[in-house]
Write a protein that holds these residues in place. Structure first.
Motif, PDB file in Angstrom:
ATOM      1  N   SER A 146       0.845  -1.192   0.000  1.00 19.91           N
ATOM      2  CA  SER A 146       0.000   0.000   0.000  1.00 19.91           C
ATOM      3  C   SER A 146       0.875   1.235   0.000  1.00 19.91           C
ATOM      4  O   SER A 146       1.782   1.357   0.821  1.00 19.91           O
ATOM      5  CB  SER A 146      -0.904  -0.009   1.240  1.00 19.91           C
ATOM      6  OG  SER A 146      -1.670   1.167   1.319  1.00 19.91           O
ATOM      7  N   ARG A 147       0.595   2.151  -0.947  1.00 17.16           N
ATOM      8  CA  ARG A 147       1.343   3.402  -0.996  1.00 17.16           C
ATOM      9  C   ARG A 147       0.546   4.426  -1.803  1.00 17.16           C
ATOM     10  O   ARG A 147      -0.137   4.071  -2.771  1.00 17.16           O
ATOM     11  CB  ARG A 147       2.723   3.194  -1.614  1.00 17.16           C
ATOM     12  CG  ARG A 147       2.703   2.682  -3.038  1.00 17.16           C
ATOM     13  CD  ARG A 147       4.109   2.355  -3.551  1.00 17.16           C
ATOM     14  NE  ARG A 147       5.014   3.433  -3.358  1.00 17.16           N
ATOM     15  CZ  ARG A 147       6.121   3.338  -2.593  1.00 17.16           C
ATOM     16  NH1 ARG A 147       6.399   2.221  -1.981  1.00 17.16           N
ATOM     17  NH2 ARG A 147       6.937   4.357  -2.457  1.00 17.16           N
ATOM     18  N   PRO A 148       0.597   5.690  -1.431  1.00 15.57           N
ATOM     19  CA  PRO A 148      -0.108   6.714  -2.209  1.00 15.57           C
ATOM     20  C   PRO A 148       0.553   6.901  -3.572  1.00 15.57           C
ATOM     21  O   PRO A 148       1.739   6.627  -3.748  1.00 15.57           O
ATOM     22  CB  PRO A 148       0.040   7.978  -1.358  1.00 15.57           C
ATOM     23  CG  PRO A 148       0.511   7.516  -0.015  1.00 15.57           C
ATOM     24  CD  PRO A 148       1.271   6.267  -0.251  1.00 15.57           C
ATOM     25  N   VAL A 149      -0.215   7.390  -4.537  1.00 14.11           N
ATOM     26  CA  VAL A 149       0.319   7.728  -5.852  1.00 14.11           C
ATOM     27  C   VAL A 149      -0.410   8.968  -6.344  1.00 14.11           C
ATOM     28  O   VAL A 149      -1.596   9.162  -6.051  1.00 14.11           O
ATOM     29  CB  VAL A 149       0.137   6.569  -6.844  1.00 14.11           C
ATOM     30  CG1 VAL A 149      -1.322   6.234  -7.053  1.00 14.11           C
ATOM     31  CG2 VAL A 149       0.814   6.873  -8.183  1.00 14.11           C
ATOM     32  N   ASP A 188      -3.910   9.686  -4.664  1.00 20.51           N
ATOM     33  CA  ASP A 188      -4.890   8.627  -4.471  1.00 20.51           C
ATOM     34  C   ASP A 188      -4.317   7.556  -3.549  1.00 20.51           C
ATOM     35  O   ASP A 188      -3.099   7.347  -3.487  1.00 20.51           O
ATOM     36  CB  ASP A 188      -5.233   7.960  -5.806  1.00 20.51           C
ATOM     37  CG  ASP A 188      -6.106   8.823  -6.695  1.00 20.51           C
ATOM     38  OD1 ASP A 188      -6.597   9.865  -6.215  1.00 20.51           O
ATOM     39  OD2 ASP A 188      -6.289   8.455  -7.874  1.00 20.51           O
ATOM     40  N   ALA A 189      -5.208   6.862  -2.861  1.00 19.07           N
ATOM     41  CA  ALA A 189      -4.802   5.647  -2.158  1.00 19.07           C
ATOM     42  C   ALA A 189      -4.589   4.557  -3.200  1.00 19.07           C
ATOM     43  O   ALA A 189      -5.301   4.474  -4.199  1.00 19.07           O
ATOM     44  CB  ALA A 189      -5.880   5.237  -1.167  1.00 19.07           C
ATOM     45  N   GLY A 253       5.032   8.635   0.462  1.00 19.79           N
ATOM     46  CA  GLY A 253       4.399   8.495  -0.827  1.00 19.79           C
ATOM     47  C   GLY A 253       5.434   8.686  -1.904  1.00 19.79           C
ATOM     48  O   GLY A 253       6.632   8.688  -1.647  1.00 19.79           O
ATOM     49  N   LEU A 254       4.967   8.848  -3.133  1.00 21.78           N
ATOM     50  CA  LEU A 254       5.855   9.059  -4.253  1.00 21.78           C
ATOM     51  C   LEU A 254       6.038  10.533  -4.494  1.00 21.78           C
ATOM     52  O   LEU A 254       5.093  11.302  -4.479  1.00 21.78           O
ATOM     53  CB  LEU A 254       5.256   8.394  -5.522  1.00 21.78           C
ATOM     54  CG  LEU A 254       5.248   6.858  -5.506  1.00 21.78           C
ATOM     55  CD1 LEU A 254       4.499   6.357  -6.717  1.00 21.78           C
ATOM     56  CD2 LEU A 254       6.670   6.333  -5.510  1.00 21.78           C
ATOM     57  N   ASP A 255       7.260  10.909  -4.781  1.00 25.95           N
ATOM     58  CA  ASP A 255       7.505  12.292  -5.159  1.00 25.95           C
ATOM     59  C   ASP A 255       7.129  12.491  -6.598  1.00 25.95           C
ATOM     60  O   ASP A 255       7.192  11.583  -7.406  1.00 25.95           O
ATOM     61  CB  ASP A 255       8.992  12.635  -4.979  1.00 25.95           C
ATOM     62  CG  ASP A 255       9.397  12.569  -3.528  1.00 25.95           C
ATOM     63  OD1 ASP A 255       8.537  12.838  -2.680  1.00 25.95           O
ATOM     64  OD2 ASP A 255      10.562  12.243  -3.252  1.00 25.95           O
TER      65      ASP A 255
END
Length: 256
Positions: A146-149, A188-189, A253-255
Motif C-alpha cells: 500500500s502506498r499513495p500515488v 490517491d490511495a 508516498g511518491l515524489d
C-alpha cells in the motif's frame, strides 16, 4: 473550470519531441498499455519466473480518490492471536497493510474496503477479493503493498526479486491516459496485490526496499542475483534513473 493540468502539457511536449526525433512512438506513457507494454500488442505480458525473481507477475491494483489512513483500502492480520473471533473486531494496531500472505488462514483475514473504485487502471473490491481467494498458497505467496500515488499517474509492477530473506518489488510510474480528469499534486490511495510463484515462509522472508522508475519499468540486470542494498542506495545502469524508497509507512508516498 475543466481539470486540465500540466499532465496534458507534458504529454504534448513529449509527443512533439518524439516526433522531431523521428520516433512518434517513443518510450512515453502515451505509447504504453496498463502493463507498460506497447499499445496494440496482440497479447498481454506473460509472467516469467526464475529461482529468485518474477517479471510481470499476476497482479491487480486497488485505488480510491481519498487517502484515509484510518480507513485503509486493504489490510490483513498475520498473527493468529490477533485475529477476530466470534464476530469481534481487530485492533487497528494489529492490522498489516503491507507484507506477504502465505496461507489461507491469513488470507481469510484480508479485508478490502468497498470504497475501492473500478477504473481504467484499477479493479473493484469484489474482483480483488476473488483474486485473493483464487491464490494457491501451496505454490504461491500473495504480496500486498500500500502506498499513495499522484492522481495523474499510474504504477505498474514490473518485477519482484527475492534473496537473503527480503522480497523487493520494482515499479514503473507512468502518466495516465490524456482523457482522464485529474489534478496535479493530488494523491490517491493505492494498493498492489501480486501473486508470487513461490511458497514463502513468512518467518524467513519479509518485505524489503521498493524501487520506482519514472517513465519506464525499473531496470533489471539479467543474470545477476539480486542482493540487499542500503535503503538509501540508488540503482545504477542504463535507462531512466530509478528512485529507491524505504519500506512504505503511512506518511510516505511518491515524489512528483
Amino acid at each position: 473550470m475543466p481539470r486540465l493540468t500540466r499532465r496534458r502539457a507534458l504529454q504534448a511536449a513529449v509527443g512533439l519531441a518524439a516526433g522531431l526525433a523521428g520516433c512518434p512512438d517513443g518510450d512515453t506513457d502515451a505509447g504504453r498499455g496498463d502493463a507498460g507494454t506497447p499499445v496494440g500488442s496482440p497479447t498481454p505480458p506473460v509472467p516469467t519466473a526464475g529461482d529468485d525473481r518474477v517479471v510481470d507477475p499476476e497482479s491487480v491494483t486497488l485505488r480510491a480518490a481519498d487517502i484515509d489512513y484510518d480507513d485503509p483500502l486493504a489490510w490483513f492480520v498475520p498473527e493468529p492471536d490477533d485475529r477476530p473471533t466470534d464476530g469481534g473486531t481487530v485492533d487497528p494496531s494489529d492490522r498489516t497493510r503491507e507484507g506477504l500472505i502465505a496461507d489461507e488462514a491469513t488470507a481469510e483475514t484480508f479485508v478490502v474496503a468497498d470504497r475501492a473504485t473500478e477504473t481504467e487502471i484499477s479493479v473493484g473490491a469484489e474482483t480483488a477479493r476473488r483474486f485473493v481467494a483464487e491464490t494457491d498458497f501451496d505454490s504461491e505467496t500473495l504480496l500486498v503493498q500500500s502506498r499513495p500515488v499522484e492522481e495523474c499517474y499510474r504504477l505498474v509492477l514490473c518485477h519482484v526479486t527475492w534473496a537473503d530473506g527480503e522480497v523487493e518489488p520494482r515499479y514503473g510510474r507512468f502518466l495516465r491516459d490524456a482523457d482522464v480528469a485529474c489534478e496535479s499534486g493530488e494523491r490517491d490511495a493505492h494498493v498492489t496485490l501480486a501473486r508470487l510463484p513461490v511458497a514463502f515462509d513468512p518467518a524467513e522472508f519479509e518485505m524489503g526496499s521498493t524501487g520506482v522508475a519514472n517513465g519506464a519499468c525499473f531496470p533489471m540486470r539479467e543474470g545477476a542475483r539480486p542482493t540487499p542494498r542500503p535503503r538509501s542506495a540508488t540503482a545504477s545502469g542504463t535507462g531512466p534513473r530509478p528512485t529507491r524508497t524505504r519500506r512504505s509507512t503511512p506518511t510516505e508516498g511518491l515524489d512528483d
